[in-house]
Design an enzyme around this catalytic site. Structure first.
Site, PDB file in Angstrom:
ATOM      1  N   CYS A 157       1.418   2.245  12.391  1.00 21.80           N
ATOM      2  CA  CYS A 157       2.399   1.976  11.337  1.00 21.80           C
ATOM      3  C   CYS A 157       2.646   3.269  10.568  1.00 21.80           C
ATOM      4  O   CYS A 157       1.868   4.221  10.703  1.00 21.80           O
ATOM      5  CB  CYS A 157       1.921   0.860  10.401  1.00 21.80           C
ATOM      6  SG  CYS A 157       0.503   1.278   9.380  1.00 21.80           S
TER       7      CYS A 157
ATOM      8  N   HIS B  38       0.820  -1.200   0.000  1.00 21.74           N
ATOM      9  CA  HIS B  38       0.000   0.000   0.000  1.00 21.74           C
ATOM     10  C   HIS B  38       0.858   1.255   0.000  1.00 21.74           C
ATOM     11  O   HIS B  38       2.016   1.250   0.416  1.00 21.74           O
ATOM     12  CB  HIS B  38      -0.941   0.019   1.213  1.00 21.74           C
ATOM     13  CG  HIS B  38      -0.240  -0.141   2.525  1.00 21.74           C
ATOM     14  ND1 HIS B  38       0.078  -1.377   3.059  1.00 21.74           N
ATOM     15  CD2 HIS B  38       0.192   0.767   3.433  1.00 21.74           C
ATOM     16  CE1 HIS B  38       0.668  -1.225   4.229  1.00 21.74           C
ATOM     17  NE2 HIS B  38       0.757   0.076   4.472  1.00 21.74           N
TER      18      HIS B  38
END
Length: 632
Positions: free
Chosen positions: A182, A67
């Protein structure tokens, strides 16, 4: 917003053609680009690869979620692909990835889009859902499965699941708090949160998880939560608010650890193994970090790390000047060259002259913060100008730092109105005075005598003793590959160069080059002993070894220390011994293959020494490591 509003038929591929990680990333990027979802294909791919370089988005259990959030995305979208045979995606659990979701988020993606993508990440933790996706025979089936699972997921999140009252045990009275974060805040943040929540529910433990995602902080932990908590887990790869946890039992790990093994983290967080967290004023330093900061090794490495740019830059400039002739910088020598003199002046006269003062200054600063810098640096300059050398600089660094520590205690009773003059007047004045006097009257002459004795000892060494020294120094470089033992050998070599003795550092550099080079050769000759990821990493070890970056071997040593470290030490010791046998001298402190042309002695014999040591390491690894069960 539904997930299927981001995932369309034209971004689904039921049979991916790729066989490698790089190929599948390229294939999924092409799917999004062909569907008109990207502004800039190459930039989007660059951001995907950048994300992978931080740590693999192969989360394990057969799933990969590459991603990126970037302006190269035109329309927030998803691409989905299936590879039933699986492929090596460097997953967290080592398994092949079979289901691939590639997330394309725009730079300014609104919260609705990001929440939808986060929901998908959490849904993929459901084993039954994954199996159904794997066996989907049409694109419509994929979309229907996702719609159904999304409804179930939303419904389940509205139910507050507590441990059953009739099953209460000691664990069910425990409350665990967690924070997940993250770098992009899209996938791993929420997957880690769900992994911890699901496992805690299975274990009968109450848990509350705060997510620091792309849409901001969700389910924020309150002061009351923190006060009641029996343990706290911070699974984050970016900065999160830490000061609030002061005094609590807390474990800090990467977000990937929470996805991979949530049960172990939960158990550790409520056991005596979890350390008590203590913040500083900024709230970002743990107890273990404070302990390290106060240690001898921490202070030493602070000095060495800040000194290294002067050593490396100056050393290589000196080495380049030697290529015109060893004495080409001297106007009185027949080989004199103006360019060589310029290079030598910059490297030696200026860069190297700062080496010892900078070393001392940053050691002092590590001990006493900014006020310790000036006294220690002045002490280092005194050591350099009076022949006390590297050892004198080290002593000056610790002396200057601890003198300021004592001054802080001595001046602690002064009125608060004088607080402002301490760092600008009292600490530098008395710190420099006391450090300078002690260095000149008590340190310089004894250290000069020690250096002279050491030079005489090295000069009187017979061949057998030199070989033993080469074995020791070469082996030390491979023991911890950049750690204290490695740095102790390296700093000894620099001290010897400063004293005019070049053979020890030649053995040191040979030993330091062997571990990464030996591993690189092993991954080439014994491919069936290494995974595909290790073989790829092995290629970079050729470069790191050739340029004297021993740390290139650390990933291999960390994953298999029982084999890699002994093999590396034996090979490095052999290279150090051979370097001494061939009486090779190295006047430059760094540079690897780039400084071999200017060594004292036969360059070919030096290369031979390094290669023999490297092949010894490679063959030992090939012998000790077992072939893998399958080709990875």
């Amino acid at each position: 917003m539904k997930i299927t509003e981001l995932l369309e038929k034209n971004t689904i591929k039921l049979k991916l053609e790729s066989d490698t990680k790089s190929e599948v990333i390229n294939e999924l990027v092409n799917i999004l680009d062909s569907a008109g979802k990207l502004n800039d294909r190459e930039e989007y791919k660059k951001q995907i690869l950048k994300r992978e370089s931080e740590f693999s988005t192969g989360i394990g259990e057969g799933i990969a979620i590459p991603h990126a959030k970037t302006s190269a995305v035109k329309i927030p979208s998803l691409a989905f692909g299936i590879k039933k045979e699986g492929l090596d995606y460097e997953s967290l659990d080592g398994t092949d990835a079979k289901l691939f979701f590639m997330i394309a988020a725009t730079e300014g993606a609104d919260n609705e889009h990001l929440d939808t993508l986060a929901r998908l990440s959490s849904m993929l933790m459901n084993e039954g859902f994954k199996n159904k996706l794997m066996n989907a025979e049409s694109k419509d089936t994929v979309l229907n499965l996702i719609d159904e699972q999304e409804k179930e997921y939303i419904k389940s999140k509205k139910i507050n699941v507590e441990p059953a009252e009739n099953n209460l045990d000691e664990k069910s009275h425990k409350l665990i708090l967690a924070v997940t974060a993250c770098p992009t805040g899209i996938a791993h943040t929420y997957m880690a949160a769900d992994a911890l929540s699901n496992k805690a529910r299975d274990m009968g433990i109450q848990i509350k998880v705060e997510t620091n995602g792309a849409t901001g902080v969700k389910n924020k932990l309150t002061d009351e939560d923190i006060q009641k908590a029996d343990g706290i887990i911070v699974a984050a790869d970016k900065q999160v608010e830490m000061k609030r946890f002061d005094g609590k039992n807390l474990i800090q790990v990467s977000v990937s650890n929470a996805i991979k093994d949530p049960e172990a983290l939960i158990n550790k967080s409520i056991s005596s193994e979890a350390p008590v967290y203590h913040s500083d004023k900024k709230g970002e330093i743990s107890k273990s970090e404070v302990k390290q900061k106060n240690g001898f090794y921490k202070h030493l490495m602070s000095g060495v790390s800040n000194m290294l740019p002067f050593v490396v830059g100056g050393g290589i400039l000196i080495a380049i000047s030697f290529m015109f002739g060893i004495k080409s910088f001297d106007p009185k020598d027949p080989s004199f060259n103006v360019i060589a003199k310029l290079l030598h002046d910059v490297g030696s006269t200026y860069s190297f002259s700062l080496m010892i003062p900078v070393l001392a200054g940053f050691v002092g600063m590590s001990i006493a913060d900014r006020p310790g810098f000036a006294p220690a640096m002045v002490g280092g300059l005194i050591a350099y100008n009076n022949g006390a050398g590297f050892l004198g600089g080290l002593i000056a660094g610790f002396l200057g730092g601890y003198v300021v520590v004592l001054l802080k205690k001595a001046f602690s009773g002064l009125p608060t109105s004088l607080e402002g003059i301490k760092p600008v007047l009292l600490y530098p004045l008395f710190g420099i005075l006391i450090t300078g006097i002690i260095m000149l009257l008590f340190i310089v002459d004894p250290v000069k005598a020690i250096n002279a004795a050491l030079e005489q000892w090295l000069g009187s060494m017979g061949t057998a003793n030199k070989v033993i020294l080469g074995i020791i120094l070469g082996g030390m470089m491979a023991v911890d590959m950049g750690g204290p033992v490695n740095k102790a050998a390296y700093t000894f070599g620099i001290a010897m160069i400063a004293a005019g003795k070049f053979t020890p550092h030649a053995a040191i550099m040979a030993g330091g080059m062997v571990p990464p080079l030996g591993i690189a050769i092993a991954t080439t000759l014994f491919k069936n002993r290494f995974t595909a990821q290790e073989r790829d990493t092995g290629k970079t070890c050729y470069i790191m070894g050739a340029t004297f970056i021993t740390e290139g071997a650390i990933p291999f040593a960390a994953s298999d220390p029982a084999r890699v470290i002994p093999a590396s030490v034996i090979g490095a010791a052999a290279a150090g011994a051979l370097s001494m046998i061939f009486n090779i001298g190295l006047p430059a402190p760094h540079g690897g293959i780039f400084v071999i042309p200017i060594i004292n002695g036969n360059p070919l014999l030096y290369i031979f020494s390094i290669l023999i040591g490297s092949f010894i390491t490679a063959f030992l690894l090939g012998f000790m490591k077992k072939p893998l069960d399958k080709k990875l």
